[in-house]
Design a protein around this motif. Structure first.
Motif, PDB file in Angstrom:
ATOM      1  N   LYS A 190       0.843  -1.190   0.000  1.00  0.00           N
ATOM      2  CA  LYS A 190       0.000   0.000   0.000  1.00  0.00           C
ATOM      3  C   LYS A 190       0.879   1.242   0.000  1.00  0.00           C
ATOM      4  N   VAL A 191       0.261   2.395  -0.266  1.00  0.00           N
ATOM      5  CA  VAL A 191       1.017   3.638  -0.301  1.00  0.00           C
ATOM      6  C   VAL A 191       0.362   4.696   0.575  1.00  0.00           C
ATOM      7  N   SER A 192       1.180   5.661   0.997  1.00  0.00           N
ATOM      8  CA  SER A 192       0.698   6.877   1.657  1.00  0.00           C
ATOM      9  C   SER A 192       1.100   8.055   0.783  1.00  0.00           C
ATOM     10  N   ILE A 193       0.179   8.985   0.555  1.00  0.00           N
ATOM     11  CA  ILE A 193       0.412  10.122  -0.337  1.00  0.00           C
ATOM     12  C   ILE A 193       0.396  11.402   0.495  1.00  0.00           C
ATOM     13  N   ASN A 194       1.335  12.292   0.252  1.00  0.00           N
ATOM     14  CA  ASN A 194       1.479  13.458   1.123  1.00  0.00           C
ATOM     15  C   ASN A 194       0.462  14.572   0.869  1.00  0.00           C
ATOM     16  N   VAL A 195      -0.086  14.663  -0.339  1.00  0.00           N
ATOM     17  CA  VAL A 195      -0.980  15.786  -0.651  1.00  0.00           C
ATOM     18  C   VAL A 195      -2.416  15.269  -0.802  1.00  0.00           C
ATOM     19  N   PRO A 196      -3.301  15.602   0.119  1.00  0.00           N
ATOM     20  CA  PRO A 196      -4.697  15.152   0.007  1.00  0.00           C
ATOM     21  C   PRO A 196      -5.392  15.779  -1.203  1.00  0.00           C
ATOM     22  N   LYS A 197      -6.372  15.078  -1.703  1.00  0.00           N
ATOM     23  CA  LYS A 197      -7.153  15.555  -2.851  1.00  0.00           C
ATOM     24  C   LYS A 197      -7.852  16.869  -2.493  1.00  0.00           C
ATOM     25  N   GLY A 198      -7.762  17.836  -3.411  1.00  0.00           N
ATOM     26  CA  GLY A 198      -8.413  19.114  -3.209  1.00  0.00           C
ATOM     27  C   GLY A 198      -7.577  20.139  -2.473  1.00  0.00           C
ATOM     28  N   SER A 199      -6.326  19.801  -2.133  1.00  0.00           N
ATOM     29  CA  SER A 199      -5.475  20.720  -1.381  1.00  0.00           C
ATOM     30  C   SER A 199      -4.970  21.868  -2.243  1.00  0.00           C
ATOM     31  N   THR A 200      -4.602  22.959  -1.587  1.00  0.00           N
ATOM     32  CA  THR A 200      -3.831  24.038  -2.200  1.00  0.00           C
ATOM     33  C   THR A 200      -2.523  24.128  -1.433  1.00  0.00           C
ATOM     34  N   PHE A 251       2.064  31.947  10.903  1.00  0.00           N
ATOM     35  CA  PHE A 251       1.306  30.704  10.802  1.00  0.00           C
ATOM     36  C   PHE A 251       0.059  30.898   9.939  1.00  0.00           C
ATOM     37  N   ALA A 252      -0.635  32.013  10.161  1.00  0.00           N
ATOM     38  CA  ALA A 252      -1.895  32.266   9.447  1.00  0.00           C
ATOM     39  C   ALA A 252      -1.676  32.427   7.943  1.00  0.00           C
ATOM     40  N   LYS A 253      -0.555  33.023   7.559  1.00  0.00           N
ATOM     41  CA  LYS A 253      -0.324  33.329   6.144  1.00  0.00           C
ATOM     42  C   LYS A 253       0.453  32.252   5.394  1.00  0.00           C
ATOM     43  N   SER A 254       1.098  31.364   6.121  1.00  0.00           N
ATOM     44  CA  SER A 254       1.922  30.344   5.478  1.00  0.00           C
ATOM     45  C   SER A 254       1.074  29.210   4.909  1.00  0.00           C
ATOM     46  N   GLN A 255       1.610  28.551   3.902  1.00  0.00           N
ATOM     47  CA  GLN A 255       0.965  27.409   3.269  1.00  0.00           C
ATOM     48  C   GLN A 255       1.845  26.176   3.456  1.00  0.00           C
TER      49      GLN A 255
END
Length: 387
Positions: A122-132, A338-342
């Motif tokens: 199985k795999v783990s993916i770092n970016v969830p679907k729908g992320s920015t 924190f608020a402005k970082s992505q």
């Protein structure tokens, strides 16, 4: 396994007249039944191999192989028209129907079942679907089990972008010790890029000790603002830019030079925004230096380097690097930062007094490699792919 012949009902032409007399019309010989063989037969077929359909005589016009859910295995007919081969492997624990048609409009069909996999990867993916995410975020895939067949796995991974971004897969060891493959653009992403990742792994064999994959995976995400951070260990300042324009300069205190408490340097990425968390120095090999709740925490490495609020160290912001390795700042600056970082924003540490670059797998350290060095970590050609 031995192949089996598939027979369609004979399609014959009628002869004219009745009785023993000739009507003057030529008799048409009946067509021979269409016969094809399939390399996979029975109810306990081993998965993880392509499906091959071969016609005994004539040429194939069309072959369709579908599972019980109607999903079709893509494939191609050979140049001589005799053989069809699936582009993907038969998946474990699946039931398939094979339908073939020749150029004479005859048809034949059969079905087979594959056995369940002895071991599933199985795999783990770092970016969830729908992320920015920010402009430095790679696609990162970590595998549960070892991947010996890296080239075969990499062939089934595809990145598609809205602006044909150039990038490459590269194989590394994750900080956990597991096999990991990342896709990194040649340069940081462009803001607004749409990214689609397809992992067509169902039925692919990981190789020795890894097992078969039993499903496909996919994700989609978007690249957000071009926001970049640089910490200068010499000036004890953190600068923030957005779209190339300076936004803010923040006084900080980074890791204490000269030992385990020094900060990592080089190009890192904001991996997660974890907020208020407990930090215990004993979990990162620093004995009993600290154990406290810390606000506005953003992870930079798996080994425990963060950017966060550090009000207990206020006297050293902009003056001295005295932390246990993290980049600390005031509550007010940390809250705003924190608020402005992505997640995915590039975070670079420069200047003297660091303990060097972290290992590539200890976070997203691939940006510390040249483009040629990164491409060389692909299990295929070592050349870039346009997404």
């Amino acid at each position: 396994m031995a192949s089996t012949a598939l027979l369609a009902a004979a399609l014959t032409a009628c002869s004219g007249g009745s009785g023993g007399g000739s009507t003057g019309e030529a008799e048409l010989k009946p067509k021979a039944d269409m016969a094809v063989s399939v390399n996979l037969t029975g109810d306990q077929v081993k998965a993880g191999q392509p499906v091959t359909v071969t016609i005994a005589e004539g040429k194939l016009a069309q072959v369709k192989v579908t599972d019980a859910k109607g999903a079709e295995l893509p494939g191609k007919i050979s140049d001589d028209g005799r053989t069809w081969t699936s582009e993907r492997n038969a998946a474990p624990g699946a039931e398939y129907k094979v339908e073939a048609q020749n150029t004479e409009s005859q048809s034949a069909s059969t079905q087979f079942k594959t056995s369940a996999a002895d071991k599933v990867n199985k795999v783990s993916i770092n970016v969830p679907k729908g992320s920015t995410v920010g402009v430095a975020m790679p696609v990162s895939i970590v595998f549960d089990n070892p991947v010996a067949n890296k080239a075969e796995v990499e062939k089934q991974l595809k990145v598609t972008t809205s602006d044909n971004t150039e990038g490459s897969w590269g194989w590394i060891k994750d900080y956990s010790g597991n096999d990991r493959v990342d896709w990194r653009p040649k340069d940081y992403w462009k803001s607004g890029t749409d990214v689609k990742v397809e992992m067509n792994l169902n039925g692919v064999d990981s190789g020795k000790g890894g097992g078969l994959f039993a499903k496909d995976y996919n994700t989609e995400f978007k690249i957000g603002k071009d926001r970049r951070i640089e910490v200068n260990l010499d000036t004890k300042k953190m600068s923030v830019t957005e779209d190339g324009q300076a936004q803010k300069t923040i006084p900080v205190s980074a890791g204490t030079p000269g030992g385990k408490k020094a900060s990592w340097s080089g190009k890192m990425v904001i991996m997660t925004k974890e907020g208020t968390i407990r930090m215990d120095s004993q979990t990162v090999g620093l004995d009993d230096a600290y154990d406290k709740m810390v606000d506005y925490s953003m992870r930079l490495t798996w080994s425990g380097m963060y950017a966060h609020a550090a009000p207990w160290n206020a006297g050293n912001f902009g003056r001295a690097n005295t932390s246990s390795g993290c980049v600390g700042m005031s509550d007010a600056d940390a809250e705003d930062f924190f608020a402005k970082s992505q997640i995915g924003d590039p975070f670079e540490v420069v200047g003297s007094g660091s303990k060097g670059n972290a290992d590539i797998g200890n976070g997203y350290g691939e940006w510390n490699l040249s483009w040629d060095q990164w491409k060389a970590k692909s299990a295929l050609t070592g050349t870039a792919q346009n997404g």
